[in-house]
Design a protein around this motif. Structure first.
Motif, short mmCIF file in Angstrom:
data_model
loop_
_atom_site.label_atom_id
_atom_site.label_comp_id
_atom_site.label_asym_id
_atom_site.label_seq_id
_atom_site.Cartn_x
_atom_site.Cartn_y
_atom_site.Cartn_z
N ILE A 1 -2.04 3.25 5.72
CA ILE A 1 -2.65 2.52 6.85
C ILE A 1 -3.36 3.48 7.79
O ILE A 1 -3.89 3.08 8.84
CB ILE A 1 -1.56 1.71 7.60
CG1 ILE A 1 -2.16 0.46 8.26
CG2 ILE A 1 -0.82 2.59 8.59
CD1 ILE A 1 -2.41 -0.66 7.30
N GLU A 2 -3.40 4.74 7.43
CA GLU A 2 -3.92 5.81 8.29
C GLU A 2 -5.34 5.52 8.77
O GLU A 2 -6.20 5.10 8.01
CB GLU A 2 -3.91 7.12 7.50
CG GLU A 2 -4.22 8.36 8.29
CD GLU A 2 -4.07 9.58 7.41
OE1 GLU A 2 -3.13 10.36 7.66
OE2 GLU A 2 -4.86 9.76 6.47
N GLY A 3 -5.57 5.76 10.06
CA GLY A 3 -6.91 5.62 10.62
C GLY A 3 -7.27 4.22 11.05
O GLY A 3 -8.33 4.03 11.65
N ILE B 1 0.88 -1.17 0.00
CA ILE B 1 0.00 0.00 0.00
C ILE B 1 0.92 1.23 0.00
O ILE B 1 1.18 1.82 1.05
CB ILE B 1 -0.95 0.03 1.21
CG1 ILE B 1 -1.61 -1.34 1.43
CG2 ILE B 1 -2.01 1.11 1.03
CD1 ILE B 1 -2.53 -1.39 2.64
N PRO B 2 1.40 1.64 -1.18
CA PRO B 2 2.42 2.69 -1.25
C PRO B 2 1.84 4.10 -1.41
O PRO B 2 2.40 4.94 -2.12
CB PRO B 2 3.22 2.29 -2.49
CG PRO B 2 2.18 1.70 -3.40
CD PRO B 2 1.16 1.03 -2.50
N HIS C 1 1.12 -6.41 13.08
CA HIS C 1 0.10 -6.73 12.08
C HIS C 1 0.53 -6.39 10.66
O HIS C 1 -0.08 -6.88 9.70
CB HIS C 1 -1.20 -5.98 12.40
CG HIS C 1 -1.71 -6.23 13.78
ND1 HIS C 1 -1.97 -5.21 14.67
CD2 HIS C 1 -1.98 -7.38 14.44
CE1 HIS C 1 -2.40 -5.72 15.82
NE2 HIS C 1 -2.40 -7.03 15.71
N PHE C 2 1.53 -5.56 10.49
CA PHE C 2 2.01 -5.15 9.17
C PHE C 2 3.37 -4.49 9.36
O PHE C 2 3.81 -4.25 10.50
CB PHE C 2 1.03 -4.17 8.52
CG PHE C 2 1.03 -2.80 9.15
CD1 PHE C 2 1.65 -1.73 8.52
CD2 PHE C 2 0.43 -2.58 10.39
CE1 PHE C 2 1.67 -0.47 9.12
CE2 PHE C 2 0.44 -1.33 10.99
CZ PHE C 2 1.07 -0.27 10.35
N LEU C 3 4.05 -4.17 8.24
CA LEU C 3 5.30 -3.43 8.29
C LEU C 3 5.06 -2.03 7.78
O LEU C 3 4.51 -1.85 6.68
CB LEU C 3 6.38 -4.13 7.46
CG LEU C 3 6.77 -5.55 7.89
CD1 LEU C 3 7.91 -6.07 7.03
CD2 LEU C 3 7.16 -5.59 9.38
N LEU C 4 5.46 -1.04 8.54
CA LEU C 4 5.25 0.37 8.21
C LEU C 4 6.55 0.96 7.68
O LEU C 4 7.56 1.01 8.38
CB LEU C 4 4.80 1.13 9.47
CG LEU C 4 4.66 2.65 9.35
CD1 LEU C 4 3.58 3.01 8.33
CD2 LEU C 4 4.33 3.27 10.70
N ALA D 1 9.83 5.77 3.30
CA ALA D 1 10.85 6.05 2.30
C ALA D 1 10.98 4.89 1.32
O ALA D 1 10.78 3.73 1.68
CB ALA D 1 12.19 6.31 2.98
N ALA D 2 11.33 5.21 0.07
CA ALA D 2 11.42 4.20 -0.98
C ALA D 2 12.42 3.10 -0.61
O ALA D 2 12.13 1.91 -0.77
CB ALA D 2 11.83 4.86 -2.30
N GLN D 3 13.58 3.49 -0.10
CA GLN D 3 14.58 2.50 0.27
C GLN D 3 14.07 1.59 1.37
O GLN D 3 14.26 0.37 1.36
CB GLN D 3 15.87 3.21 0.73
CG GLN D 3 16.97 2.27 1.20
CD GLN D 3 17.49 1.38 0.08
OE1 GLN D 3 17.62 1.82 -1.06
NE2 GLN D 3 17.77 0.11 0.40
N ASP D 4 13.36 2.17 2.34
CA ASP D 4 12.83 1.39 3.46
C ASP D 4 11.73 0.43 3.00
O ASP D 4 11.63 -0.70 3.49
CB ASP D 4 12.28 2.32 4.54
CG ASP D 4 13.37 3.16 5.19
OD1 ASP D 4 14.56 2.76 5.11
OD2 ASP D 4 13.05 4.20 5.78
N GLN D 5 10.89 0.89 2.06
CA GLN D 5 9.86 0.00 1.51
C GLN D 5 10.49 -1.19 0.83
O GLN D 5 10.08 -2.34 1.02
CB GLN D 5 8.97 0.77 0.53
CG GLN D 5 8.05 1.79 1.16
CD GLN D 5 7.22 2.51 0.12
OE1 GLN D 5 6.61 1.90 -0.76
NE2 GLN D 5 7.18 3.84 0.21
#
Length: 414
Positions: A338-340, A309-310, A348-351, A354-358
């Motif tokens: 993932i807001e809200g 979800i980018p 439950h997910f990875l947040l 930044a592009a490199q971090d994604q």
């Protein structure tokens, strides 16, 4: 019709089927849960004769009675551009059709309803000046905030100016429209707080985002072997500006990093009507598939190892996140994506923003089956316990009953 129950009119500015947008999915789930409950529900929406025939079973499942007005043909882009100079935001103008105005006014003038719900703030352009019922606006986003985020994300100075103009118009429209309702329903506490702070709204209630747990059944993430190439998936309407922006940025900044480390990786973007410019961008990149419209997103999600979800712009809450979690596909999301949603990063997910971090998070999931399985199970458990669509519908029903009670109390006091 059971006259013993209070009557609720639900005005939708668009036909709900197929359920190919987050808003339609959320509204359909709420209506399906309201059917047979405290209210007798009349749904009013644009629908052609063919749509009413083809979706008759689905329509029957969400309301006690359906009333349609004839939808207008989609306006070409040049006509929409002419609307940039009008007082209303362009996406609100498109909902203000003569047929819609006539249908809503005739229904509310000719029949007695206890509660009238307008779905999306856009639908307020169809509202009569006086409504003799408790009025509720079901908001799915903070629309003005979405426009403001497009201003920040726009690289072209002309587009930035256009978005800025539209953002100002949307904020004015949204503030005025929402203040006229007895109750406003938000889809997250964050949105509710925004309405209270920026529009000084007092009567704002919140429903959680819900997902159909039976339809979106859980499966263990697939193995990653010679028969299953590492696969990423995104689902969402690809004619929506926020999704287009997010995927364009992902293809330009994140996907090359993933492919450099995993040359066999695939990305499947599932969603209706991707623009020609995005199609051309995808064709020029290895391993990318744009499916266009599909009848069922589940096979694509169940076949993937990572759900991305980018998003960089947008508002409200993303139903796609809960659908992916319900189905067991590990999620990598930006903060806006993932807001809200009341879920926890790394549980439950990875947040990652930044592009490199994604890219690093995606590669980490592709290389760690234990992590994929852990996130999959924990996310499904969270959604089961707190975000089933039947729970959400009961909350919405209670909000409408409270609005009706407050109106009755006010009438007695007067």
């Amino acid at each position: 019709m059971n006259s013993a129950r209070p009557r609720l009119a639900f005005v939708s500015p668009s036909f709900l089927f197929p359920n190919d947008t987050g808003g339609r999915i959320r509204t359909t789930n709420v209506l399906r849960g309201l059917k047979g409950g405290a209210f007798d529900v009349t749904l009013l929406a644009p629908a052609s004769a063919a749509q009413q025939r083809d979706w008759a079973g689905e329509i029957k499942g969400v309301c006690d009675r359906f009333i349609a007005w004839e939808p207008e043909s989609a306006r070409p882009q040049w006509m929409r551009a002419l609307g940039l100079w009008r007082d209303l935001p362009v996406n609100v103008q498109s909902d203000r059709t003569p047929a819609g105005l006539r249908a809503v006014h005739e229904l509310l003038a000719g029949e007695r309803f206890d509660v009238v719900v307008f779905d999306f703030v856009h639908a307020a352009v169809l509202r009569p000046a006086h409504v003799d019922a408790a009025t509720v606006c079901f908001t799915h986003n903070v629309e003005a905030e979405i426009f403001a985020r497009h201003v920040k994300a726009a690289g072209n100075p002309l587009m930035r100016a256009v978005w800025a103009s539209q953002a100002g118009k949307m904020q004015q429209f949204e503030r005025t429209a929402l203040r006229a309702f007895d109750t406003v329903v938000a889809v997250s506490e964050r949105d509710a707080d925004w309405f209270r702070e920026h529009y000084q709204l007092a009567a704002v209630d919140t429903i959680p985002t819900g997902v159909d747990l039976d339809f979106f059944a859980w499966r263990e993430p697939p193995a990653l072997d010679e028969a299953h190439a590492p696969t990423l998936v995104f689902t969402g309407s690809m004619d929506w500006a926020a999704n287009i922006d997010g995927i364009r940025h992902f293809l330009a900044e994140v996907w090359p990093r993933v492919r450099q480390a995993r040359p066999d990786a695939r990305l499947v973007v599932v969603g209706r009507r991707p623009p020609a410019t995005l199609v051309e961008q995808a064709k020029a990149l290895p391993g990318v598939q744009l499916t266009g419209y599909v009848d069922d997103v589940r096979p694509y999600v169940h076949a993937a190892h990572v759900f991305i979800i980018p998003l960089r712009v947008g508002g409200g809450t993303r139903i796609k996140a809960f659908e992916a979690m319900a189905m067991g596909c590990p999620v990598v999301s930006t903060a806006i994506g993932i807001e809200g949603l009341d879920v926890q990063p790394d549980e439950h997910f990875l947040l990652r923003d930044a592009a490199q971090d994604q890219a690093e998070a995606i590669l980490r999931l592709l290389g760690d089956a234990a992590l994929r399985n852990r996130l999959s199970r924990q996310a499904r458990r969270c959604v089961e316990e707190r975000f089933g669509h039947r729970v959400v519908a009961r909350v919405f029903e209670r909000i409408c009953l409270d609005a009706l009670q407050r109106r009755a109390t006010a009438a007695v006091a007067a």
